[in-house]
Design a protein around this motif. Sequence first.
Motif, PDB file in Angstrom:
ATOM      1  N   MET A  29       0.800  -1.219   0.000  1.00 13.13           N
ATOM      2  CA  MET A  29       0.000   0.000   0.000  1.00 13.13           C
ATOM      3  C   MET A  29       0.836   1.275   0.000  1.00 13.13           C
ATOM      4  N   ILE A  30       1.760   1.395   0.900  1.00  8.88           N
ATOM      5  CA  ILE A  30       2.464   2.657   1.094  1.00  8.88           C
ATOM      6  C   ILE A  30       3.453   2.939  -0.034  1.00  8.88           C
ATOM      7  N   GLN A  33       1.753   3.828  -3.365  1.00  3.68           N
ATOM      8  CA  GLN A  33       1.123   5.141  -3.273  1.00  3.68           C
ATOM      9  C   GLN A  33       2.161   6.250  -3.409  1.00  3.68           C
ATOM     10  N   ARG A  34       3.302   6.075  -2.800  1.00  4.48           N
ATOM     11  CA  ARG A  34       4.373   7.074  -2.944  1.00  4.48           C
ATOM     12  C   ARG A  34       4.838   7.164  -4.392  1.00  4.48           C
ATOM     13  N   ARG A  35       4.925   6.021  -5.059  1.00  5.88           N
ATOM     14  CA  ARG A  35       5.356   5.996  -6.462  1.00  5.88           C
ATOM     15  C   ARG A  35       4.342   6.741  -7.337  1.00  5.88           C
ATOM     16  N   ARG A  36       3.040   6.480  -7.130  1.00  2.00           N
ATOM     17  CA  ARG A  36       2.006   7.177  -7.905  1.00  2.00           C
ATOM     18  C   ARG A  36       2.028   8.674  -7.626  1.00  2.00           C
ATOM     19  N   SER A  37       2.265   9.025  -6.381  1.00  2.00           N
ATOM     20  CA  SER A  37       2.321  10.442  -6.000  1.00  2.00           C
ATOM     21  C   SER A  37       3.479  11.144  -6.713  1.00  2.00           C
ATOM     22  N   GLN A  40       2.581  11.561 -10.406  1.00  2.00           N
ATOM     23  CA  GLN A  40       1.605  12.635 -10.596  1.00  2.00           C
ATOM     24  C   GLN A  40       2.293  13.989 -10.486  1.00  2.00           C
ATOM     25  N   GLU A  91      -3.878   9.793 -14.365  1.00  2.89           N
ATOM     26  CA  GLU A  91      -4.507   8.500 -14.628  1.00  2.89           C
ATOM     27  C   GLU A  91      -5.641   8.623 -15.640  1.00  2.89           C
TER      28      GLU A  91
END
Length: 103
Positions: A29-30, A33-37, A40, A91
């Motif tokens: 999870m963490i 999420q950091r990678r997607r952040s 973005q 996305e």
Amino acid sequence: MNIYLQAGGDIFTSGFFMLAMLAVIVFTMIIPQRRRSKQQKNFMEGLTKGQRVVTASGILGIVDKVEDKIVTINVGNKTYIQVTKNAISQELTNAIYPPKTEG
């Protein structure tokens, strides 16, 4: 005496189980999420004039002007709207306008 050893073993195994669960949460999870952040953020910093984008609310348009935190989008027939950079979704943009692949 045997009862005390079992209790000590149970504490060790339950502690190990809790650490294993924490590791699973971090890796599933963490970290993603950091990678997607980060992706973005790089997407928002790389916005350029003429780029087709989609806002988080689903508005389609072409970037006309990029200022500090404000992006002006042409939504058609010389109609322009201003949105904040973080309102533009990478996305959704990639879903509607897939990135060009080389090959």
